[in-house]
Design a protein around this motif. Structure first.
Motif, PDB file in Angstrom:
ATOM      1  N   LEU A 135      49.827  64.402  31.475  1.00  0.00           N
ATOM      2  CA  LEU A 135      48.897  63.752  30.465  1.00  0.00           C
ATOM      3  C   LEU A 135      49.407  62.519  29.632  1.00  0.00           C
ATOM      4  CD1 LEU A 135      47.797  67.257  28.334  1.00  0.00           C
ATOM      5  CD2 LEU A 135      46.536  65.748  29.710  1.00  0.00           C
ATOM      6  N   ARG A 136      50.648  62.153  30.228  1.00  0.00           N
ATOM      7  CA  ARG A 136      51.192  60.807  29.714  1.00  0.00           C
ATOM      8  C   ARG A 136      50.399  59.647  30.245  1.00  0.00           C
ATOM      9  NH1 ARG A 136      56.553  61.323  27.841  1.00  0.00           N
ATOM     10  NH2 ARG A 136      57.703  63.475  28.452  1.00  0.00           N
ATOM     11  N   ARG A 137      49.710  59.816  31.207  1.00  0.00           N
ATOM     12  CA  ARG A 137      48.746  58.782  31.879  1.00  0.00           C
ATOM     13  C   ARG A 137      47.394  58.742  31.381  1.00  0.00           C
ATOM     14  NH1 ARG A 137      47.754  59.475  36.728  1.00  0.00           N
ATOM     15  NH2 ARG A 137      48.637  61.884  37.167  1.00  0.00           N
ATOM     16  N   LEU A 138      47.072  59.845  30.636  1.00  0.00           N
ATOM     17  CA  LEU A 138      45.722  59.856  30.355  1.00  0.00           C
ATOM     18  C   LEU A 138      45.114  58.742  29.278  1.00  0.00           C
ATOM     19  CD1 LEU A 138      43.340  61.480  30.840  1.00  0.00           C
ATOM     20  CD2 LEU A 138      43.627  62.970  28.927  1.00  0.00           C
ATOM     21  N   GLY A 139      45.972  58.332  28.494  1.00  0.00           N
ATOM     22  CA  GLY A 139      45.630  57.231  27.567  1.00  0.00           C
ATOM     23  C   GLY A 139      45.494  56.069  28.235  1.00  0.00           C
ATOM     24  N   GLY A 140      46.432  55.520  29.318  1.00  0.00           N
ATOM     25  CA  GLY A 140      46.119  54.339  30.043  1.00  0.00           C
ATOM     26  C   GLY A 140      44.787  54.446  30.895  1.00  0.00           C
ATOM     27  N   ILE A 141      44.438  55.674  31.206  1.00  0.00           N
ATOM     28  CA  ILE A 141      43.258  55.891  32.203  1.00  0.00           C
ATOM     29  C   ILE A 141      42.166  55.376  31.191  1.00  0.00           C
ATOM     30  CG2 ILE A 141      41.766  57.715  33.322  1.00  0.00           C
ATOM     31  CD1 ILE A 141      44.362  58.840  34.629  1.00  0.00           C
ATOM     32  N   ALA A 142      42.088  56.191  30.019  1.00  0.00           N
ATOM     33  CA  ALA A 142      40.998  56.207  28.963  1.00  0.00           C
ATOM     34  C   ALA A 142      40.759  54.419  28.690  1.00  0.00           C
ATOM     35  CB  ALA A 142      41.366  56.903  27.652  1.00  0.00           C
ATOM     36  N   ASP A 143      41.821  53.989  28.602  1.00  0.00           N
ATOM     37  CA  ASP A 143      41.753  52.257  28.030  1.00  0.00           C
ATOM     38  C   ASP A 143      41.043  51.724  29.061  1.00  0.00           C
ATOM     39  OD1 ASP A 143      42.953  53.034  25.635  1.00  0.00           O
ATOM     40  OD2 ASP A 143      45.078  52.248  26.045  1.00  0.00           O
ATOM     41  N   GLN A 144      41.492  52.092  30.228  1.00  0.00           N
ATOM     42  CA  GLN A 144      40.678  51.255  31.551  1.00  0.00           C
ATOM     43  C   GLN A 144      39.223  51.448  31.504  1.00  0.00           C
ATOM     44  OE1 GLN A 144      42.565  52.549  35.265  1.00  0.00           O
ATOM     45  NE2 GLN A 144      41.335  51.038  36.347  1.00  0.00           N
ATOM     46  N   LEU A 145      38.818  52.762  31.348  1.00  0.00           N
ATOM     47  CA  LEU A 145      37.651  53.359  31.686  1.00  0.00           C
ATOM     48  C   LEU A 145      36.534  52.908  30.472  1.00  0.00           C
ATOM     49  CD1 LEU A 145      37.918  56.668  33.102  1.00  0.00           C
ATOM     50  CD2 LEU A 145      37.276  54.797  34.336  1.00  0.00           C
TER      51      LEU A 145
ATOM     52  N   CYS B  93      36.384  55.367  20.731  1.00  0.00           N
ATOM     53  CA  CYS B  93      36.326  57.034  20.531  1.00  0.00           C
ATOM     54  C   CYS B  93      37.938  57.244  20.883  1.00  0.00           C
ATOM     55  CB  CYS B  93      35.451  57.897  21.104  1.00  0.00           C
ATOM     56  SG  CYS B  93      35.728  57.867  23.056  1.00  0.00           S
ATOM     57  N   ASN B  94      38.527  58.399  20.729  1.00  0.00           N
ATOM     58  CA  ASN B  94      39.692  58.807  20.898  1.00  0.00           C
ATOM     59  C   ASN B  94      39.746  59.700  22.151  1.00  0.00           C
ATOM     60  OD1 ASN B  94      40.999  57.744  18.336  1.00  0.00           O
ATOM     61  ND2 ASN B  94      40.202  59.399  17.062  1.00  0.00           N
ATOM     62  N   ALA B  95      38.671  59.594  23.031  1.00  0.00           N
ATOM     63  CA  ALA B  95      38.676  60.336  24.281  1.00  0.00           C
ATOM     64  C   ALA B  95      40.153  59.908  24.951  1.00  0.00           C
ATOM     65  CB  ALA B  95      37.562  60.215  24.942  1.00  0.00           C
ATOM     66  N   GLY B  96      40.869  60.778  25.611  1.00  0.00           N
ATOM     67  CA  GLY B  96      42.099  60.348  26.380  1.00  0.00           C
ATOM     68  C   GLY B  96      43.268  60.259  25.585  1.00  0.00           C
TER      69      GLY B  96
ATOM     70  N   PRO C 173      31.474  54.522  30.559  1.00  0.00           N
ATOM     71  CA  PRO C 173      31.630  55.554  31.409  1.00  0.00           C
ATOM     72  C   PRO C 173      30.051  56.197  31.581  1.00  0.00           C
ATOM     73  CG  PRO C 173      33.447  56.066  30.223  1.00  0.00           C
ATOM     74  CD  PRO C 173      32.675  54.937  29.588  1.00  0.00           C
ATOM     75  N   LEU C 174      29.201  56.197  30.550  1.00  0.00           N
ATOM     76  CA  LEU C 174      27.916  56.656  30.573  1.00  0.00           C
ATOM     77  C   LEU C 174      27.011  55.301  31.053  1.00  0.00           C
ATOM     78  CD1 LEU C 174      25.768  58.712  29.991  1.00  0.00           C
ATOM     79  CD2 LEU C 174      25.706  57.908  27.762  1.00  0.00           C
ATOM     80  N   VAL C 175      27.354  54.267  30.755  1.00  0.00           N
ATOM     81  CA  VAL C 175      26.799  52.915  31.553  1.00  0.00           C
ATOM     82  C   VAL C 175      26.641  53.119  32.895  1.00  0.00           C
ATOM     83  CG1 VAL C 175      26.702  50.424  31.866  1.00  0.00           C
ATOM     84  CG2 VAL C 175      26.973  51.564  29.551  1.00  0.00           C
ATOM     85  N   GLN C 176      27.971  53.378  33.377  1.00  0.00           N
ATOM     86  CA  GLN C 176      28.327  53.430  34.818  1.00  0.00           C
ATOM     87  C   GLN C 176      27.259  54.437  35.583  1.00  0.00           C
ATOM     88  OE1 GLN C 176      29.692  50.879  35.988  1.00  0.00           O
ATOM     89  NE2 GLN C 176      31.787  50.794  35.455  1.00  0.00           N
ATOM     90  N   LEU C 177      27.162  55.601  35.000  1.00  0.00           N
ATOM     91  CA  LEU C 177      26.395  56.561  35.483  1.00  0.00           C
ATOM     92  C   LEU C 177      24.750  56.062  35.473  1.00  0.00           C
ATOM     93  CD1 LEU C 177      27.691  60.053  33.971  1.00  0.00           C
ATOM     94  CD2 LEU C 177      28.036  58.835  36.334  1.00  0.00           C
TER      95      LEU C 177
ATOM     96  N   ILE D 274      32.185  63.007  30.962  1.00  0.00           N
ATOM     97  CA  ILE D 274      31.336  61.888  31.609  1.00  0.00           C
ATOM     98  C   ILE D 274      32.387  60.883  32.501  1.00  0.00           C
ATOM     99  CG2 ILE D 274      29.967  59.810  31.192  1.00  0.00           C
ATOM    100  CD1 ILE D 274      28.493  62.158  30.501  1.00  0.00           C
ATOM    101  N   GLY D 275      33.462  60.661  31.768  1.00  0.00           N
ATOM    102  CA  GLY D 275      34.433  59.831  32.646  1.00  0.00           C
ATOM    103  C   GLY D 275      35.310  60.816  33.315  1.00  0.00           C
ATOM    104  N   ARG D 276      35.313  61.181  34.343  1.00  0.00           N
ATOM    105  CA  ARG D 276      35.875  62.271  34.987  1.00  0.00           C
ATOM    106  C   ARG D 276      37.050  61.712  36.077  1.00  0.00           C
ATOM    107  NH1 ARG D 276      33.311  67.707  35.137  1.00  0.00           N
ATOM    108  NH2 ARG D 276      31.694  67.677  33.601  1.00  0.00           N
ATOM    109  N   LYS D 277      36.663  60.466  36.346  1.00  0.00           N
ATOM    110  CA  LYS D 277      37.532  59.872  37.573  1.00  0.00           C
ATOM    111  C   LYS D 277      38.037  58.479  36.999  1.00  0.00           C
ATOM    112  CE  LYS D 277      35.662  62.090  41.494  1.00  0.00           C
ATOM    113  NZ  LYS D 277      35.162  61.761  43.054  1.00  0.00           N
ATOM    114  N   PRO D 278      39.357  58.252  37.141  1.00  0.00           N
ATOM    115  CA  PRO D 278      40.593  59.084  37.508  1.00  0.00           C
ATOM    116  C   PRO D 278      40.835  60.352  36.855  1.00  0.00           C
ATOM    117  CG  PRO D 278      41.255  56.814  37.413  1.00  0.00           C
ATOM    118  CD  PRO D 278      39.718  56.912  36.828  1.00  0.00           C
TER     119      PRO D 278
END
Length: 402
Positions: A318-328, A282-285, A349-353, A302-306
């Motif tokens: 927000l420059r960092r958000l794409g990298g966070i999304a790829d990681q999560l 998906c395009n989240a982040g 992220p939902l699996v982790q919950l 769902i994926g609230r951290k980081p």
């Protein structure tokens, strides 16, 4: 007060939008540049636009000052087109299935909200979903909506409709139309509805709200929530939507709370568990993000951290958000190397919950029937737990109640 919005939007080019309408039009980059120049010069609505507005929306903009009729949005810095914003996690209901868990009445004061909304504008957000908790009980809802609308955002509201009948809300939504108003429906009768939300008299105020909204011609759609309490009334909820001519969707899959608590899973109507569509990314982040009541931006609800503190870092954060999304979103733990990831319907992220909630695998994993996972091409009856340890006997765990 503007009647149209002109804005760049992702890779779809440049759009002309009308608040409260699903109809829009795509325009060439040259037309958009012409509008920006006319806005800076306080010029009039160009002939091509007033003609298109007349034909598309029956609007008479001939001879009007452009800045009085059209909000011309500047290009966003990072190409984000959509965002959701939780104004406040507080709610006047106590729904048995709520994914929020702790519904605290807390959030940003007015100056902070203005700062965050300006960040959303600068990031390029055109479509903004206002949610909660229950956003209509937020003490600054009217002001927040008003400000976001005036910035040139197409606003959707997620609500339980219990306050939708109030004059200040109806007047606001008539004057500054929403794009969509999405209403959660929890039953077709007062006894069932009130039992699910655990508030006596809630069905009466809900019904008053949707009736007032229908009479005002507001653009509603319904989310029909089905649990063990109301699963016998799904047909009645459908009939309620159809009688009003309101589009609807049935939601029956329960998820853990955002804190990883399993409480909502206890009211899952097992016969109504729906197969999820395969999660293929998906395009989240990247083109979309979520903002919590404290101005923290994350890839989704769902994926609230980081997360990124927009109040501290502004739009540059927000420059960092794409990298966070790829990681999560990268498959991790027991999901790493699974050979059937292409048909999995649950994002990481939902699996982790689900793992944190010690949920039966049948709620989120396609291997629920056998309890097997496939890691690097090898079948196994063990899986890595959320804390990195090894969990055995998944077939047994899958049948254990939370």
């Amino acid at each position: 007060m503007h009647q149209l919005i002109a804005a760049p939007f992702l890779d779809e080019g440049h759009l002309i939008l009308r608040p409260g309408s699903e109809q829009g039009m795509r325009i060439p980059a040259g037309h958009y540049d012409e509008l920006r120049q006319a806005a800076e010069a306080n010029g009039v609505v160009p002939d091509w636009l007033w003609s298109a507005a007349r034909d598309g929306w029956s609007l008479d903009l001939a001879g009007r000052q452009l800045n009085d009729a059209v909000c011309v949005r500047n290009p966003g810095q990072f190409g984000y087109g959509r965002a959701t914003w939780e104004l406040n996690l507080g709610c006047n209901y106590d729904c048995e299935h709520c994914y929020l868990g702790l519904k605290r009445f807390e959030g940003m004061h007015w100056e902070q909200r203005v700062a965050v909304l300006n960040v959303l504008r600068d990031a390029g957000v055109v479509w903004l979903q206002m949610t909660g908790g229950e956003p209509l009980i937020d003490r600054l809802f009217v002001d927040s909506y008003h400000y976001a609308w005036d910035l040139g955002m197409m606003i959707s509201i997620s609500t339980n409709a219990s306050r939708l009948w109030r004059p200040e809300i109806l007047n606001l939504l008539r004057e500054r139309p929403a794009y969509h108003i999405t209403i959660s429906v929890y039953g077709a009768t007062a006894d069932t509805y009130d039992a699910l939300v655990r508030r006596r008299g809630a069905f009466a105020t809900f019904h008053r709200g949707i009736t007032a909204a229908a009479e005002a011609g507001l653009p509603m759609n319904f989310n029909l929530l089905a649990t063990t309490t109301n699963d016998t009334e799904v047909d009645g909820m459908r009939a309620l939507a159809e009688d009003l001519g309101v589009p609807y969707h049935v939601f029956s899959n329960m998820a853990p709370t955002i804190q990883g608590d399993a409480n909502p899973l206890a009211v899952q109507s097992i016969p109504l568990i729906a197969d999820r569509k395969p999660f293929t990314g998906c395009n989240a982040g990247h083109t979309f993000f979520h903002v919590d009541p404290h101005g923290k931006a994350s890839l989704c609800k769902i994926g609230r951290k980081p997360n990124i503190d927009l109040l501290a870092e502004g739009v540059d954060g927000l420059r960092r958000l794409g990298g966070i999304a790829d990681q999560l979103l990268t498959r991790q733990g027991g999901c790493t190397g699974c050979t059937v990831q292409g048909t999995c319907g649950t994002c990481m992220p939902l699996v982790q919950l689900y793992r944190q909630a010690k949920s039966p695998m049948e709620r989120y994993c396609q291997h629920r029937e056998t309890g097997e996972v496939i890691i690097n091409g090898t079948r196994s009856s063990t899986a890595t737990s959320a804390d990195g340890g090894t969990r055995h006997d998944l077939a047994t765990s899958a049948g254990t109640a939370c």
